[in-house]
Design a protein around this motif. Structure first.
Motif, short mmCIF file in Angstrom:
data_model
loop_
_atom_site.label_atom_id
_atom_site.label_comp_id
_atom_site.label_asym_id
_atom_site.label_seq_id
_atom_site.Cartn_x
_atom_site.Cartn_y
_atom_site.Cartn_z
N GLY A 38 3.39 -11.51 -5.95
CA GLY A 38 3.09 -10.19 -5.90
C GLY A 38 3.04 -9.90 -4.55
O GLY A 38 2.11 -10.44 -3.79
N HIS A 56 3.39 -15.75 1.11
CA HIS A 56 3.61 -15.58 -0.30
C HIS A 56 4.81 -16.51 -0.76
O HIS A 56 4.86 -17.01 -2.14
CB HIS A 56 4.04 -14.00 -0.77
N ARG A 59 3.41 -19.91 -1.41
CA ARG A 59 2.75 -19.72 -2.49
C ARG A 59 3.56 -20.25 -3.80
O ARG A 59 3.28 -20.75 -4.95
CB ARG A 59 1.75 -18.88 -2.67
N TYR A 95 5.92 -2.47 -3.92
CA TYR A 95 5.65 -3.71 -4.49
C TYR A 95 6.72 -4.58 -4.49
O TYR A 95 7.87 -4.04 -5.08
CB TYR A 95 4.72 -3.68 -5.58
N ARG A 97 8.05 -8.17 -6.81
CA ARG A 97 7.72 -9.15 -7.61
C ARG A 97 8.77 -10.20 -7.76
O ARG A 97 9.75 -10.18 -8.31
CB ARG A 97 7.43 -8.27 -8.99
N TRP A 125 4.41 1.26 -5.98
CA TRP A 125 3.24 0.92 -6.70
C TRP A 125 2.16 1.58 -6.06
O TRP A 125 1.71 0.95 -4.87
CB TRP A 125 3.03 -0.57 -6.93
N LYS A 158 0.41 -19.62 -9.34
CA LYS A 158 0.49 -18.30 -9.91
C LYS A 158 1.31 -18.18 -11.00
O LYS A 158 2.65 -18.22 -10.82
CB LYS A 158 0.69 -17.23 -8.87
N CYS A 193 -11.52 -11.76 -10.75
CA CYS A 193 -11.39 -10.59 -11.72
C CYS A 193 -9.89 -10.73 -12.43
O CYS A 193 -9.32 -12.07 -12.07
CB CYS A 193 -11.54 -9.55 -10.96
N GLY A 195 -7.26 -9.90 -11.81
CA GLY A 195 -5.93 -9.70 -10.86
C GLY A 195 -6.45 -9.78 -9.44
O GLY A 195 -5.90 -9.32 -8.70
N ASN A 197 -9.67 -11.39 -6.34
CA ASN A 197 -10.65 -12.27 -5.86
C ASN A 197 -11.75 -11.21 -5.50
O ASN A 197 -11.80 -10.10 -5.64
CB ASN A 197 -10.36 -12.85 -4.39
N LEU A 215 -7.65 -18.13 -7.81
CA LEU A 215 -6.24 -18.34 -7.29
C LEU A 215 -6.74 -18.17 -5.76
O LEU A 215 -7.42 -17.33 -5.25
CB LEU A 215 -5.50 -16.96 -7.67
N ILE A 218 -4.08 -14.23 -1.12
CA ILE A 218 -3.78 -14.21 0.23
C ILE A 218 -4.32 -12.95 0.95
O ILE A 218 -4.67 -12.84 2.21
CB ILE A 218 -2.04 -14.01 0.45
N THR A 253 -10.50 -8.13 -3.63
CA THR A 253 -9.21 -8.09 -2.83
C THR A 253 -7.93 -8.57 -3.72
O THR A 253 -8.05 -9.45 -4.70
CB THR A 253 -9.35 -9.07 -1.73
N THR A 255 -3.26 -8.26 -3.59
CA THR A 255 -2.09 -7.63 -3.29
C THR A 255 -1.88 -6.37 -3.88
O THR A 255 -1.79 -5.25 -3.08
CB THR A 255 -0.92 -8.43 -3.51
N ALA A 256 -2.07 -6.14 -5.00
CA ALA A 256 -1.99 -4.82 -5.87
C ALA A 256 -3.21 -3.88 -5.42
O ALA A 256 -3.20 -2.83 -5.18
CB ALA A 256 -1.74 -5.00 -7.36
N ALA A 257 -4.26 -4.46 -5.58
CA ALA A 257 -5.75 -3.92 -5.55
C ALA A 257 -5.97 -3.85 -4.14
O ALA A 257 -7.04 -3.10 -3.82
CB ALA A 257 -6.92 -4.49 -6.34
N1 PPE Z 1 -6.62 -13.62 -8.42
C1 PPE Z 1 -5.81 -13.58 -9.70
C2 PPE Z 1 -6.07 -13.94 -10.88
C3 PPE Z 1 -4.55 -12.74 -9.27
O1 PPE Z 1 -3.99 -12.32 -10.20
C4 PPE Z 1 -4.65 -11.94 -7.83
C5 PPE Z 1 -3.21 -11.28 -7.81
C6 PPE Z 1 -5.54 -12.51 -6.80
C7 PPE Z 1 -6.52 -13.26 -7.49
C8 PPE Z 1 -5.34 -12.05 -5.50
O2 PPE Z 1 -4.43 -12.97 -4.96
P1 PPE Z 1 -3.39 -12.06 -3.63
O3 PPE Z 1 -2.64 -11.05 -4.09
O4 PPE Z 1 -2.72 -13.24 -3.02
O5 PPE Z 1 -4.47 -11.57 -2.62
N2 PPE Z 1 -2.75 -10.38 -8.59
C9 PPE Z 1 -1.36 -9.91 -8.81
C10 PPE Z 1 -1.08 -9.19 -9.82
C11 PPE Z 1 -1.27 -7.91 -10.13
C12 PPE Z 1 -0.54 -7.27 -11.50
O6 PPE Z 1 -1.04 -6.66 -12.28
O7 PPE Z 1 0.59 -7.70 -11.71
C13 PPE Z 1 -1.47 -8.93 -7.44
O8 PPE Z 1 -2.25 -8.34 -6.95
O9 PPE Z 1 -0.20 -8.75 -6.81
#
Ligand code: PPE
Length: 304
Positions: A38, A56, A59, A95, A97, A125, A158, A193, A195, A197, A215, A218, A253, A255-257
């Motif tokens: 993501g 990304h 990873r 976003y 994917r 998104w 992931k 959480c 999705g 950290n 995970l 990033i 934190t 990528t999406a959130a």
């Molecule tokens: N933990 C998990 C379990 C996780 O899925 C994500 C990203 C993270 C931590 C944060 O990782 P990063 O994006 O590298 O900072 N979750 C992805 C999926 C969201 C979705 O609903 O689809 C994302 O944020 O893209």
């Protein structure tokens, strides 16, 4: 509903959004072994820019390596395909994917010669946990589901199938009136959480979970770097749910959130119930960085 864009990259070609289909016996659909990423692309004064593309893509390849999946493209080809997908869809912010999955072929758990397929989709998104969540903070609940043991779901990858537990936790949290679920690890410590950290702040010191059962986010790495550059003390150390309850600030934190403040955990109000000073400083800096307004972090941006 996801907002449609024009083209999806599939195995080296651009396909119309509506035609980006797979066979129902696609192996990953049945058994959950696929790896994905993501990524976000943001609008900057210099045009669209992808945030930490190299990390990304690395990873994605690491996830594939862990699961003995050989991606039939090089990192450079995948990076270029991601850039091209943003370009052909004329996206300014989106976003992204990328997904690597095991295609149609043999059924059964051992897909020896099934094709490894790759697709890249992009879509607009907005704020993952709501615009209001970003500004005012969200409410999270400790899940009754625990994060899989590190020898079940190895945490550096992931992987599609991992998100079964995340979905259970998320559904449970939402059904209880919360916005997001916090999962503990098999030893009872806070992990992450569904999705995102997690970070907490106590006495002006930031703490985040170590890379044991989470995970390797990033965004997490970006926040650690930004905090250290700002001179805010930060440690990576295990903590328990009650330490979250008494934290002055909590934020998530991903990528999406992005950086989402947390204002309540299991019915305990965090701080004064609104995003704390450190959270807001980090969030503001993060948004300036991704929008190309912080020269120091230009190397995190890949301009289209
Ligand atoms: N933990 C998990 C379990 C996780 O899925 C994500 C990203 C993270 C931590 C944060 O990782 P990063 O994006 O590298 O900072 N979750 C992805 C999926 C969201 C979705 O609903 O689809 C994302 O944020 O893209």
């Amino acid at each position: 509903m996801v907002e449609k864009t024009e083209k999806i990259w599939m195995d080296g070609e651009f396909i119309d959004w509506e035609d980006a289909k797979v066979h129902i016996l696609t192996h990953t659909l049945h058994y959950g072994l696929g790896v994905f990423e993501g990524i976000r692309c943001y609008e900057t004064p210099e045009g669209p820019a992808i945030f930490r593309l190299g990390e990304h893509v690395d990873r994605l390849f690491d996830s594939a390596k862990i699961f003995l999946i050989e991606i039939p493209f090089t990192k450079e080809e995948i990076s270029n395909a991601i850039i091209e997908t943003v370009r052909v869809n004329k996206m300014r912010a989106c976003y992204i994917r990328p997904i690597v999955y095991i295609g149609y072929g043999a059924m059964g758990l051992y897909p020896k010669d099934n094709p490894i397929r790759v697709a890249i989709a992009v879509w607009p998104w907005g704020a993952y946990l709501g615009e209001e969540g970003l500004t005012k903070g969200i409410r999270i609940k400790t899940s009754s589901f625990i994060r899989n043991h590190v020898n079940s779901n190895m945490s550096r990858g992931k992987v599609c199938g991992y998100y079964v537990t995340s979905q259970l936790a998320k559904k449970e949290a939402i059904s209880c009136g919360y916005d997001e679920a916090l999962l503990l690890d098999t030893e009872g410590y806070v992990s992450e959480c569904s999705g995102e950290n997690i970070f907490i702040v106590r006495s002006d010191r930031i703490k985040t979970t170590p890379l044991t059962s989470i995970l390797e986010g990033i965004t997490r790495d970006s926040v650690i770097t930004i905090a250290r550059d700002m001179g805010i003390p930060l440690i990576e150390e295990r903590f328990t749910r009650d330490e979250v309850y008494i934290a002055e600030e909590v934020f998530l934190t991903g990528t999406a959130a992005e950086i989402t403040p947390v204002r309540e955990v299991d019915g305990r109000v965090i701080g004064n119930g609104s995003p704390g000073t450190i959270t807001r400083r980090l969030q503001e800096t993060f948004f300036r960085i991704v929008k190309g307004q912080e020269p120091r972090y230009q190397h995190w941006l890949t301009y289209i």
